[in-house]
Design a protein around this motif. Structure first.
Motif, mmCIF file in Angstrom:
data_model
loop_
_atom_site.group_PDB
_atom_site.id
_atom_site.type_symbol
_atom_site.label_atom_id
_atom_site.label_comp_id
_atom_site.label_asym_id
_atom_site.label_seq_id
_atom_site.Cartn_x
_atom_site.Cartn_y
_atom_site.Cartn_z
ATOM 1 N N ARG A 799 32.602 12.164 61.035
ATOM 2 C CA ARG A 799 32.279 13.326 60.200
ATOM 3 C C ARG A 799 33.414 14.342 60.181
ATOM 4 O O ARG A 799 33.614 15.052 59.208
ATOM 5 C CB ARG A 799 30.990 13.981 60.701
ATOM 6 N N ASP A 800 34.169 14.434 61.294
ATOM 7 C CA ASP A 800 35.274 15.397 61.354
ATOM 8 C C ASP A 800 36.347 15.074 60.308
ATOM 9 O O ASP A 800 36.820 15.961 59.593
ATOM 10 C CB ASP A 800 35.885 15.407 62.763
ATOM 11 N N ILE A 801 36.679 13.781 60.205
ATOM 12 C CA ILE A 801 37.672 13.379 59.197
ATOM 13 C C ILE A 801 37.116 13.610 57.804
ATOM 14 O O ILE A 801 37.818 14.099 56.905
ATOM 15 C CB ILE A 801 38.054 11.884 59.383
ATOM 16 N N HIS A 802 35.833 13.287 57.632
ATOM 17 C CA HIS A 802 35.186 13.441 56.317
ATOM 18 C C HIS A 802 35.237 14.896 55.851
ATOM 19 O O HIS A 802 35.537 15.188 54.682
ATOM 20 C CB HIS A 802 33.737 12.934 56.414
ATOM 21 N N GLU A 803 34.993 15.822 56.774
ATOM 22 C CA GLU A 803 35.008 17.255 56.420
ATOM 23 C C GLU A 803 36.427 17.702 56.036
ATOM 24 O O GLU A 803 36.610 18.479 55.095
ATOM 25 C CB GLU A 803 34.482 18.085 57.594
ATOM 26 N N GLU A 804 37.422 17.244 56.799
ATOM 27 C CA GLU A 804 38.811 17.595 56.474
ATOM 28 C C GLU A 804 39.200 17.064 55.090
ATOM 29 O O GLU A 804 39.867 17.746 54.313
ATOM 30 C CB GLU A 804 39.762 17.029 57.532
ATOM 31 N N LEU A 805 38.773 15.841 54.800
ATOM 32 C CA LEU A 805 39.082 15.254 53.493
ATOM 33 C C LEU A 805 38.406 16.038 52.377
ATOM 34 O O LEU A 805 38.988 16.238 51.307
ATOM 35 C CB LEU A 805 38.648 13.783 53.450
ATOM 36 N N LEU A 806 37.175 16.480 52.617
ATOM 37 C CA LEU A 806 36.463 17.277 51.592
ATOM 38 C C LEU A 806 37.178 18.612 51.351
ATOM 39 O O LEU A 806 37.265 19.082 50.220
ATOM 40 C CB LEU A 806 35.010 17.518 52.017
ATOM 41 N N LYS A 807 37.698 19.205 52.436
ATOM 42 C CA LYS A 807 38.465 20.457 52.276
ATOM 43 C C LYS A 807 39.705 20.203 51.421
ATOM 44 O O LYS A 807 40.029 20.992 50.523
ATOM 45 C CB LYS A 807 38.886 20.996 53.649
ATOM 46 N N SER A 808 40.414 19.113 51.738
ATOM 47 C CA SER A 808 41.612 18.769 50.948
ATOM 48 C C SER A 808 41.252 18.547 49.491
ATOM 49 O O SER A 808 41.951 19.010 48.583
ATOM 50 C CB SER A 808 42.265 17.499 51.504
ATOM 51 N N GLN A 809 40.143 17.851 49.266
ATOM 52 C CA GLN A 809 39.708 17.579 47.886
ATOM 53 C C GLN A 809 39.452 18.883 47.135
ATOM 54 O O GLN A 809 39.852 19.046 45.971
ATOM 55 C CB GLN A 809 38.435 16.732 47.909
ATOM 56 N N LYS A 810 38.820 19.846 47.831
ATOM 57 C CA LYS A 810 38.528 21.140 47.191
ATOM 58 C C LYS A 810 39.811 21.884 46.849
ATOM 59 O O LYS A 810 39.961 22.438 45.746
ATOM 60 C CB LYS A 810 37.659 21.979 48.143
ATOM 61 N N VAL A 811 40.784 21.874 47.785
ATOM 62 C CA VAL A 811 42.066 22.561 47.546
ATOM 63 C C VAL A 811 42.786 21.951 46.347
ATOM 64 O O VAL A 811 43.261 22.658 45.445
ATOM 65 C CB VAL A 811 42.965 22.492 48.807
ATOM 66 N N PHE A 812 42.851 20.598 46.325
ATOM 67 C CA PHE A 812 43.545 19.924 45.222
ATOM 68 C C PHE A 812 42.852 20.193 43.897
ATOM 69 O O PHE A 812 43.506 20.399 42.873
ATOM 70 C CB PHE A 812 43.626 18.411 45.478
ATOM 71 N N SER A 813 41.499 20.190 43.895
ATOM 72 C CA SER A 813 40.762 20.421 42.645
ATOM 73 C C SER A 813 41.009 21.825 42.109
ATOM 74 O O SER A 813 41.234 22.026 40.916
ATOM 75 C CB SER A 813 39.264 20.219 42.860
ATOM 76 N N GLU A 814 40.972 22.822 43.034
ATOM 77 C CA GLU A 814 41.208 24.215 42.604
ATOM 78 C C GLU A 814 42.615 24.376 42.042
ATOM 79 O O GLU A 814 42.825 25.036 41.014
ATOM 80 C CB GLU A 814 40.999 25.169 43.789
ATOM 81 N N LYS A 815 43.585 23.773 42.729
ATOM 82 C CA LYS A 815 44.969 23.863 42.264
ATOM 83 C C LYS A 815 45.117 23.199 40.903
ATOM 84 O O LYS A 815 45.802 23.723 40.013
ATOM 85 C CB LYS A 815 45.891 23.190 43.295
ATOM 86 N N LEU A 816 44.459 22.050 40.723
ATOM 87 C CA LEU A 816 44.547 21.352 39.435
ATOM 88 C C LEU A 816 43.875 22.148 38.321
ATOM 89 O O LEU A 816 44.363 22.170 37.189
ATOM 90 C CB LEU A 816 43.906 19.961 39.541
ATOM 91 N N ASN A 817 42.760 22.792 38.629
ATOM 92 C CA ASN A 817 42.099 23.633 37.620
ATOM 93 C C ASN A 817 43.036 24.742 37.161
ATOM 94 O O ASN A 817 43.166 25.010 35.962
ATOM 95 C CB ASN A 817 40.813 24.248 38.189
ATOM 96 N N HIS A 818 43.686 25.381 38.144
ATOM 97 C CA HIS A 818 44.631 26.466 37.822
ATOM 98 C C HIS A 818 45.808 25.930 37.008
ATOM 99 O O HIS A 818 46.162 26.479 35.956
ATOM 100 C CB HIS A 818 45.123 27.099 39.124
ATOM 101 N N LEU A 819 46.404 24.819 37.496
ATOM 102 C CA LEU A 819 47.600 24.287 36.840
ATOM 103 C C LEU A 819 47.291 23.740 35.448
ATOM 104 O O LEU A 819 48.111 23.867 34.539
ATOM 105 C CB LEU A 819 48.225 23.177 37.697
ATOM 106 N N SER A 820 46.130 23.121 35.262
ATOM 107 C CA SER A 820 45.829 22.539 33.945
ATOM 108 C C SER A 820 45.653 23.637 32.904
ATOM 109 O O SER A 820 46.033 23.465 31.743
ATOM 110 C CB SER A 820 44.581 21.654 34.006
ATOM 111 N N ARG A 821 45.116 24.801 33.321
ATOM 112 C CA ARG A 821 44.997 25.926 32.367
ATOM 113 C C ARG A 821 46.383 26.512 32.084
ATOM 114 O O ARG A 821 46.690 26.863 30.944
ATOM 115 C CB ARG A 821 44.069 26.997 32.944
#
Length: 1308
Positions: A799-821
């Motif tokens: 679960r520890d790795i899973h949580e870290e991966l979810l955090k990374s996914q959120k960071v990448f998604s937010e950055k992509l939302n910003h960059l795509s606009r």
């Protein structure tokens, strides 16, 4: 002074008419009662109420001035209270930057002492006024978004080149570049700033707090409990790094974002403000109230359609108002707060600018009733305020603020007299008016409202893990399709809003390019042309001086708007003159380049310096273009060049001394781009190092004597440009090859020429820079995809790795939302289809211009180099920068354009008329890139056959005395895909490593050209001199490149074996890898030659064939021996896998050698194979084990030694079945068998030779040649090779006149 107006003149002193009663009868058409009512309605009290008719004083023009004085004197008693309120502040009432003692480092300060540019590592400067009590505010306009610390400091703070505001006790700063606050230590604070933002700095000395706002939005309290008390007073201050720039507003202009309870450091001009607002109210009343003379009453009028219809009553009333109003309109605060606000309110009712003629009427009034110097100052301040407001307005979803200011700018420029004054004196001289054509990109997507405009984000998922576009286009899911369509709809909404702004910007340029407004002097277009040329000169001649250069992001927008305006006028002229060309056929005629009518400053011409061309081509100019050059002028030009060189050297030497860097008064009169975009003259150069040297100052007189190159365009008139009555203007000196047909108006040709120059100066560079955002989107998209895959594979128990991966996914998604606009914004403003068509149009203009110039023969040398550069760069931009959004293939006439550009590259890369090495290299590189892509290679194949053959002949010229690496690369690309094992895109051993940019020419799939190969074979066969000279040069370069490579890897190996830790220089590794790559590519060219024309080596009826074959065999054996020896140097360096030597491996070089050997020994007739075999076996360096190594047959001794290391894998071509076909491998087996058999037979039949009979040079072959006249001897191979480069004997240095066969006498 008497003001000059449209047919009427008023003197200030005559506004109050004579007191004689008969005068009133003359001037007042209306009766006295009606005039009294009218004046009372216009000049109301401060509360807007009029006293009852019985109690009010009877007004006439005789007592109006007295009445006005009384009205304006009301409520001006506030001045007494001002001194009281100003408690808490020390220093001059006019607050500016302290340029006498309050700075550290090198700084450039504007004329108004409010703008500053950093000119050293970390310069600091403070204001002249400090505060010790109360609440205070000032604003900073951010002109560049780099490293700066803005805030407050005390008098005790001492700064240096490393420490600035916020780095010492009692100094506090905000840094939006690093998003931190500073007070000795630093912590995160605020938001990142961008160029065009406004930072408000607030200090509350009652509570002891400091806070900052960004574009009016509070960033919160930054510091509390700041030091207060006796002797503690705080100055506004800034520290900024090199080339960063800002402009301050301490209160000299209305604050953009005032904060309640906080006072600006500089008091607003309250009394003048009250007076100006009252007078504006009276002016509005005049516009609003009309006089109906027939009815004898006052009537309400529609203000929007108000006109001054020569009514004396109204005119005299206005004259009284302007008597007071005019002097106030010279003050920047009042222009911005009163006049600009009023004019903007007129336009707020909507509709086109033409629907508001009131602004034109008001400008007429200003020119009529104000002194000329007052109108000039007022217009200058108005345009400055508009430009400042436009640049520093925040981006909002509908771009309403930008539209608002552009509409008023258009309304002002529609007024002819105002436009001409502003063009002549303000727009390019004082203002940086190019800012009006820029649409700034929002750094913070949220505040720009892009989230509301583009609620759904999307990005392409077309990349594999290697970063290449995936071959199979995956079917997008229904959800992805919906997201993509929603994103595209959002982009369309954004595009429509930006197009409104762009349309207004084009309207401004259409006004400036108007050539029909000849009333009262020269038409606007000709004033614009002269200013535009000077603007280009500043940007072309000051490449190192960033304060003068126009930022590239501004230049891109200016270029597109100028193209739109130019094509509008060009096609408009075509409608009136059907014989002229349309803008689709536009080009610049060649005579502009040599007739001296257009100044190209010091820009390089294709044939070299202009002065040199005028001397060498003066006869051609006279014969072809009827242009005569006076010999005296030629001499003067030459002396002029020498003088300029001397002066530039002197000035360069002087600039090393600090004293020369100090400019006094108007000495450095260059507008500064990076400082305040409006008052942009960086006239004062502050230097702490030079303060002690300020006296004695250099007298201004000597500065004025410095020879400054004056632009010839300054003196040109409309007739000089357009021509008239037999004078051809700019088109003087038409060559006979140029058609006698009207193109368009001459002035538009010069604008077009300027546009091409602009693209070359900085536009192309900026287009390449902005692609980075698209690359970022792709990188984050790949990272997100990779993270999602890891999440799907992650075990549930972790679960520890899973949580870290979810955090990374959120960071990448937010950055992509910003960059795509953000990418949507960039795609609309920079990479839209319309912008692509502009660049494509420019490419076609350059192609046509080059074609027309080429026809003029030797006069082609006069063409500036930038035309060829823009042709190559614009094609590169279309292919590489616009392609993710728009496809080049969809452009009209794309195939034909590609072919015409190919013809230009093919013809001119070896054109003797082009002398510049840089432009020749660029042409060669462009051609090399062209042949890497299938569609552009096919374009090369479609050019006329004569040009293709000429191109191949130039490519086959000997490699000596010219840059040959690019030529060799072109030949290799034409062969790649046909050679032995030469069908790879990336080398086999590099497949698992991270790929480079997949769009690089070197990483394109093989696309060989059999047509061009055929031309090459025909040339080598038919031209008996061409083949030996070309092949000898290739063999020489191969010998050099491979020898250099071996020498370098020896050094690298020695460095790696040392016990102490050491590092090999990365540059040395790069050079080493380059030599290896060159060796491989030269071997491939030899393989290509052997395959296409084997008779050059094997037909010994040709005089040089045997020698070429012997040289080839010698080099092949050397390469094989070096690379295939067991546990050798090459092996050890390859196994080190050093970064920088990734391309060095066995495969590329061994398959190239194998390809040549197979072609000589297997794929040829019996006689040819016998000759090749004999020569190869006769070479003393030949070792059969090298051939065995290719198929993995190691020596027995080596196998025994390597037995314990079972993991050691031997090289073998059999392991590369994906790259080498079974048929090719069978040929290698056959070659090995053949050589094994032949070498056994040769060994059996070879008779022992005594050492005396061996060649004393190579000790490999028997003596077979004797030299004349000295009778020294050697083998034929050695003497033939020697005689290619040298005619002296090996031994005695006598000149060899002939070589005879030598046979040893039988008796001996």
């Amino acid at each position: 002074m008497t003001s000059r107006g449209a047919g009427t003149a008023f003197s200030r002193k005559n506004y109050r008419l004579s007191t004689e009663p008969e005068k009133s009868k003359v001037t007042g058409i209306v009766n006295s009662r009606l005039l009294n009512d009218y004046l009372h309605r216009v000049f109301t009290n401060a509360d807007g109420n009029q006293p009852a008719a019985a109690y009010r004083k009877h007004l006439t023009f005789q007592n109006l001035q007295e009445h006005l004085d009384r009205l304006l004197a009301e409520e001006n008693g506030s001045e007494d209270s001002r001194d009281q309120v100003a408690e808490g502040r020390l220093g001059p009432s006019t607050v500016v930057l302290d340029h006498t003692s309050g700075f550290e480092g090198l700084l450039l300060v504007d004329d108004d002492l409010l703008g500053v540019i950093g000119h050293s590592n970390f310069g600091s400067i403070r204001a002249t006024t400090c505060v010790y009590k109360g609440k205070w505010i000032y604003e900073v306009l951010i002109s560049s978004q780099g490293l700066m610390q803005i805030g407050w400091c005390t008098l005790n703070c001492r700064f240096n080149q490393e420490e600035g505001v916020g780095d010492t006790p009692d100094s506090y700063a905000y840094d939006g570049n690093r998003v931190r606050k500073w007070n000795v230590t630093t912590t995160n604070y605020g938001k990142s700033w961008a160029a065009g933002d406004i930072v408000s700095c607030l200090i509350d000395l009652d509570e002891g707090t400091i806070a900052f706002c960004l574009n009016g939005i509070s960033l919160g309290t930054a510091f509390d409990n700041i030091t207060r008390g006796a002797g503690m007073a705080y100055f506004p201050a800034i520290s900024l790094s090199f080339k960063e720039s800002v402009a301050f507003n301490f209160g000299s202009r209305p604050l953009r974002y005032p904060v309640e309870g906080y006072r600006p450091l500089q008091d607003p001009p309250v009394a003048d403000l009250v007076k100006a607002r009252k007078l504006l109210g009276y002016l509005k009343n005049v516009i609003h109230i009309g006089i109906d003379v027939t009815e004898g009453k006052l009537v309400e009028k529609d203000t929007s359609m108000w006109q001054l219809q020569g009514e004396p009553t109204v005119l005299i009333t206005l004259a009284h108002i302007f008597n007071y109003f005019s002097p106030l309109m010279c003050k920047v605060y009042l222009v911005e707060d009163v006049l600009m606000t009023f004019l903007l309110s007129i336009l707020e009712r909507g509709g086109a600018v033409e629907a508001h003629p009131l602004i034109q009427q008001l400008l007429d009034l200003m020119w009529l009733l104000m002194e000329e110097y007052e109108v000039h100052e007022c217009l200058k301040q108005l345009l400055m305020s508009l430009l400042r407001a436009y640049r520093f307005s925040p981006i909002i979803p509908d771009l309403g603020l930008q539209i608002h200011y552009l509409r008023l700018t258009i309304a002002v420029l529609k007024h002819e007299k105002s436009r001409k004054y502003l063009l002549s004196n303000v727009l390019f001289d004082v203002l940086r008016s190019v800012v009006f054509f820029y649409i700034k990109s929002p750094l913070r997507v949220e505040e720009a409202g892009l989230q509301e405009l583009i609620p759904t984000t999307w990005w392409p998922n077309r990349f594999t893990k290697e970063g290449k576009e995936s071959k199979e286009v995956k079917e997008e899911s229904a959800e992805e399709r919906l997201r993509r369509r929603a994103y595209e709809r959002g982009c369309q909404r954004l595009k429509k809003r930006i197009e409104v702004v762009e349309g207004l910007q084009v309207q401004i340029l259409k006004l400036l390019l108007n050539n029909k407004d000849r009333g009262g002097g020269e038409a606007s277009r000709y004033i614009f042309l002269n200013k535009f040329r000077k603007f280009l000169q500043e940007n072309a001649s000051n490449r190192g001086n960033l304060t003068v250069l126009c930022p590239p992001e501004y230049m891109v927008c200016f270029l597109h708007r100028l193209i739109a305006a130019l094509r509008f006028f060009w096609d408009g002229h075509k409608v009136k003159t059907p014989a002229a060309l349309s803008s689709e056929e536009a080009y610049v005629p060649p005579q502009l380049f040599y007739n001296g009518k257009v100044d190209y400053f010091d820009l390089q011409r294709l044939g070299g310096l202009l002065s040199h061309l005028k001397k060498t081509l003066k006869d051609d100019l006279a014969a072809k273009a009827n242009v005569l050059i006076d010999p005296a002028e030629l001499q003067a030009v030459t002396m002029d060049d020498l003088d300029e060189d001397e002066e530039s050297a002197t000035s360069a030497a002087q600039s090393q001394r600090p004293s020369a860097a100090l400019a006094i008064g108007g000495a450095l009169a260059r507008p500064g781009w990076l400082s305040s975009p409006t008052l942009g003259r960086a006239n004062r150069f502050l230097s702490t190092a030079a303060v002690s040297l300020m006296n004695p100052r250099r007298p201004l007189g000597t500065l004025e004597k410095i020879k400054v190159r004056t632009l010839s365009v300054e003196q040109r008139t409309e007739e000089d440009i357009e021509g008239s009555h037999g004078n051809e203007g700019l088109l003087l000196g038409r060559p006979p090859e140029e058609p006698d047909q009207p193109i368009t108006e001459n002035s538009l040709l010069e604008v077009l020429d300027g546009i091409v120059m602009m693209y070359n100066l900085s536009v192309h560079q900026q287009l390449g820079k902005m692609v980075g955002v698209s690359d970022d989107v792709n990188e984050y998209a790949m990272a997100l995809k990779d993270t999602e895959e890891k999440i799907s594979r992650c075990p549930k128990r972790r679960r520890d790795i899973h949580e870290e991966l979810l955090k990374s996914q959120k960071v990448f998604s937010e950055k992509l939302n910003h960059l795509s606009r953000r990418l949507a914004w960039i795609n609309v403003t920079i990479y839209s289809k319309e912008k692509m068509q502009d660049v494509y149009w420019l490419l076609r203009v350059c192609i046509r211009t080059i074609e027309h110039g080429d026809r003029t023969g030797s006069l082609f040398a006069f063409m500036p180099e930038f035309y060829l550069s823009v042709a190559m760069n614009s094609y590169s931009a279309l292919k590489n920068y616009f392609s993710p959004v728009n496809s080049m293939e969809e452009l009209p006439g794309y195939e034909e354009t590609l072919m015409r550009l190919a013809a230009i590259l093919a013809k001119h890369f070896a054109d003797s008329r082009i002398v510049g090495t840089d432009i020749r290299d660029s042409l060669m590189q462009a051609l090399a890139s062209y042949v890497c892509y299938p569609h552009s290679l096919r374009a090369v194949e479609r050019i006329p056959e004569e040009q293709r053959i000429s191109m191949m002949k130039n490519l086959l010229a000997p490699y000596e005395q010219r840059p040959w690496a690019q030529t060799n690369w072109i030949l290799v690309r034409l062969w790649r895909g046909c050679g032995f094992g030469y069908r790879y895109t990336r080398l086999p051993h590099l497949l698992k490593t991270k790929p480079e940019d997949a769009s690089l020419p070197s990483l394109q799939k093989p696309c060989p050209s059999t047509l061009l190969q055929r031309h090459m074979a025909d040339l080598l066969r038919s031209d008996r001199d061409l083949a030996p000279s070309f092949l000898n040069s290739v063999l020489n370069q191969l010998n050099w490149a491979f020898s250099e490579f071996i020498g370098m890897i020896q050094e690298i190996q020695q460095a790696a074996e040392r016990l102490e830790r050491n590092f090999v220089d990365s540059r040395q590794l790069k050079v080493c890898a380059t030599c290896f790559d060159l060796s491989v590519s030269l071997l491939r060219v030899l393989e290509m030659t052997v395959t296409l024309a084997p008779e050059i080596f094997l037909d010994w009826n040709r005089p040089s064939s045997e020698l070429l074959l012997r040289r080839l065999a010698q080099l092949l054996n050397q390469v094989l021996n070096r690379v295939t020896a067991e546990r050798n140097l090459f092996d050890r360096v390859v196994n080190l896998r050093l970064p920088g030597l990734e391309s060095v491996d066995h495969y590329p070089i061994l398959v190239a050698v194998t390809g040549i050997l197979v072609r000589l020994l297997v794929d040829t007739d019996v006689q040819g194979a016998e000759r090749a075999t004999a020569v190869l076996l006769a070479d003393p360096c030949f070792q059969l084990r090298s051939i065995q190594y290719l198929l993995g047959h190691a020596e027995p001794s080596a196998l025994a030694a390597a037995a314990p290391a079972t993991d050691k894998r031997h090289f073998s071509l059999h392991t590369y079945t994906e790259y080498i076909s079974a048929e090719e491998l069978a040929k290698v087996d056959k070659m090995l068998s053949h050589l094994s058999e032949e070498s056994k037979q040769a060994a059996a039949t070879t008779l022992p030779t005594s050492e005396e009979d061996l060649c004393p040079i190579c000790y490999a072959h028997p003596i077979s040649a004797i030299f004349r006249p000295c009778s020294h001897k050697s083998c034929k191979a050695c003497i033939n090779q020697h005689l290619m480069n040298n005619k002296d004997c090996f031994f005695c240095k006598a000149t060899i006149t002939g070589v005879d066969d030598f046979t040893k006498p039988a008796s001996s």
